[in-house]
Design a protein around this motif. Structure first.
Motif, PDB file in Angstrom:
ATOM      1  N   GLY A 113       0.812  -1.214   0.000  1.00  0.00           N
ATOM      2  CA  GLY A 113       0.000   0.000   0.000  1.00  0.00           C
ATOM      3  C   GLY A 113       0.838   1.253   0.000  1.00  0.00           C
ATOM      4  N   ASN A 114       1.929   1.243  -0.769  1.00  0.00           N
ATOM      5  CA  ASN A 114       2.853   2.381  -0.706  1.00  0.00           C
ATOM      6  C   ASN A 114       3.049   3.085  -2.038  1.00  0.00           C
ATOM      7  OD1 ASN A 114       4.656   0.638  -2.116  1.00  0.00           O
ATOM      8  ND2 ASN A 114       5.424  -0.160  -0.176  1.00  0.00           N
ATOM      9  N   MET A 115       2.118   2.935  -2.979  1.00  0.00           N
ATOM     10  CA  MET A 115       2.206   3.668  -4.238  1.00  0.00           C
ATOM     11  C   MET A 115       1.554   5.034  -4.032  1.00  0.00           C
ATOM     12  SD  MET A 115       0.896   2.602  -8.083  1.00  0.00           S
ATOM     13  CE  MET A 115       1.956   1.175  -8.199  1.00  0.00           C
ATOM     14  N   GLY A 116       2.369   6.018  -3.770  1.00  0.00           N
ATOM     15  CA  GLY A 116       1.836   7.345  -3.465  1.00  0.00           C
ATOM     16  C   GLY A 116       2.906   8.218  -2.852  1.00  0.00           C
ATOM     17  N   GLN A 143      -1.261  -3.634  -5.499  1.00  0.00           N
ATOM     18  CA  GLN A 143      -0.955  -2.410  -4.774  1.00  0.00           C
ATOM     19  C   GLN A 143      -2.198  -1.562  -4.560  1.00  0.00           C
ATOM     20  OE1 GLN A 143       1.283  -0.363  -3.389  1.00  0.00           O
ATOM     21  NE2 GLN A 143       3.242  -1.418  -3.641  1.00  0.00           N
ATOM     22  N   THR A 144      -2.134  -0.714  -3.537  1.00  0.00           N
ATOM     23  CA  THR A 144      -3.060   0.401  -3.361  1.00  0.00           C
ATOM     24  C   THR A 144      -2.345   1.672  -3.811  1.00  0.00           C
ATOM     25  OG1 THR A 144      -4.363  -0.535  -1.560  1.00  0.00           O
ATOM     26  CG2 THR A 144      -4.228   1.871  -1.653  1.00  0.00           C
ATOM     27  N   LYS A 304      -8.293   1.675   1.591  1.00  0.00           N
ATOM     28  CA  LYS A 304      -7.797   0.322   1.341  1.00  0.00           C
ATOM     29  C   LYS A 304      -8.533  -0.765   2.128  1.00  0.00           C
ATOM     30  CE  LYS A 304      -3.725   0.349   4.424  1.00  0.00           C
ATOM     31  NZ  LYS A 304      -2.249   0.326   4.451  1.00  0.00           N
ATOM     32  N   ILE A 305      -8.982  -0.485   3.354  1.00  0.00           N
ATOM     33  CA  ILE A 305      -9.697  -1.512   4.120  1.00  0.00           C
ATOM     34  C   ILE A 305     -11.129  -1.663   3.623  1.00  0.00           C
ATOM     35  CG2 ILE A 305     -10.663  -2.107   6.375  1.00  0.00           C
ATOM     36  CD1 ILE A 305      -8.146  -1.148   7.675  1.00  0.00           C
TER      37      ILE A 305
END
Length: 368
Positions: A113-116, A143-144, A304-305
């Protein structure tokens, strides 16, 4: 004003740390080329699947992703050599890896979840991989994507778009529906697949005696639950139940490929031994799904959740999602815990077939 100054100082501090890492890695790569590892040279004539950017830190959600990535590739593609390159070694080993590549090899980028712009150093290393290996098929595991709407967020998104769109061999995988739509919008539909988080490809179910309640709450930038509410909830749980354990999916320990499974089994056994888990962590929820453990999960600060729940897990009746805006008081949560403990006839929905698009894509990568 003090709050604004503190936030500004924090951003400057992390920016300097990012620059320091990139600069030192660049010196090692370009000037010194310090890498005496002969692994890639020895297997340059074999077909390779290389997973890059795997973690060494103690976030067990990220470690479970790395564990699942390895298992997914080695179990579905047994004619390949599996290799892993940690986050710290991506730039250091770049030259030797590039020399070893042959037709049919695939580079995978660690999912999560680290694309940002929140975890910017992770994004910077991902850009390096996409740019440096542009002539080799690259697949980013699920990914998120979450770039902020700030000036910095928009600037960093444009940097990412420029690099990703310039690589015709790149495939992105979104792990929930909002990220799927965002990725298609920014990078084009042909570059994006849609599957669950790769950890949902695991099956860690077993017949275990269950006892007590386990809480697993986060204390970082992604938290949405009020700290006072969490403290009161834990106090109320302890008054009502004999066994209430407090755990987390983050531990203060370096984790490598060698001790990863051991550390994951510790948290999975904790979860499997609990009657109910209460969490606000995505992988707290996912660990419950793969172990068939009843769970109450709260919404976090981004999508994301809630999207992962709605897209892949809402048919699992033992997982109970609660929006933080819908919480009245701790009694409401205690009541849900009681309902779960009194009703063990749960419906389960599997996720393995949801990964077929990824398997099919990998199988169609040309070997010659």
């Amino acid at each position: 004003m003090n709050v604004i100054l503190k936030m500004f100082y924090k951003k400057i501090k992390f920016a300097l740390l990012d620059f320091k890492y990139i600069f030192l890695a660049y010196i090692k790569y370009v000037v010194l080329n310090i890498d005496n590892d002969k692994t890639f040279e020895k297997i340059k004539n074999k077909r390779k699947m290389i997973v890059m950017q795997t973690p060494l830190h103690g976030n067990l959600g990220d470690q479970a992703i790395a564990y699942a990535e390895k298992k997914f590739l080695t179990e579905n593609f047994n004619d390949i050599v599996y290799l892993e390159v940690s986050f710290e070694d991506v730039i250091k080993k770049a030259k030797n890896i590039k020399k070893s590549l042959r037709p049919g090899d695939i580079i995978f980028i660690h999912g999560g979840g680290n694309m940002g712009d929140m975890y910017l150093l992770e994004e910077q290393i991902r850009r390096f991989i996409v740019k440096f290996y542009k002539n080799t098929p690259i697949i980013s595991f699920p990914q998120t994507i979450s770039f902020s709407k700030s000036y910095t967020g928009n600037k960093e998104l444009n940097k990412t778009k420029k690099i990703y769109l310039n690589n015709k061999n790149l495939l992105l995988i979104a792990r929930e529906s909002i990220s799927f739509e965002e990725m298609k919008k920014h990078f084009g539909a042909k570059k994006v697949l849609f599957t669950p988080d790769i950890v949902l490809s695991l099956n860690e179910k077993s017949d275990t005696r269950r006892e007590g309640i386990l809480t697993c709450f986060r204390n970082d930038e992604e938290k949405a639950l009020n700290g006072i509410f969490k403290k009161e909830l834990i106090n109320q749980l302890k008054k009502k139940y004999n066994k209430v354990s407090i755990s987390d999916t983050v531990i203060n320990k370096k984790i490598t490929n060698d001790n990863r499974e051991k550390e994951l089994n510790k948290i999975w056994n904790e979860i499997k031994g609990s009657e109910v888990v209460i969490t606000d962590r995505l992988h707290g929820m996912i660990f419950c799904a793969i172990t068939n453990t009843p769970c109450i999960v709260f919404k976090n600060f981004n999508h994301k959740i809630i999207c992962s729940y709605n897209d892949w897990l809402k048919d699992n009746t033992f997982i109970n999602f609660i929006d933080t805006h819908d919480i009245k008081d701790t009694k409401q949560i205690i009541s849900i815990v009681e309902d779960i403990r009194n009703n063990q006839n749960f419906k389960e929905s599997g996720s393995q077939e949801k990964f077929h698009p990824l398997i099919n894509y990998v199988e169609n990568v040309k070997v010659n």
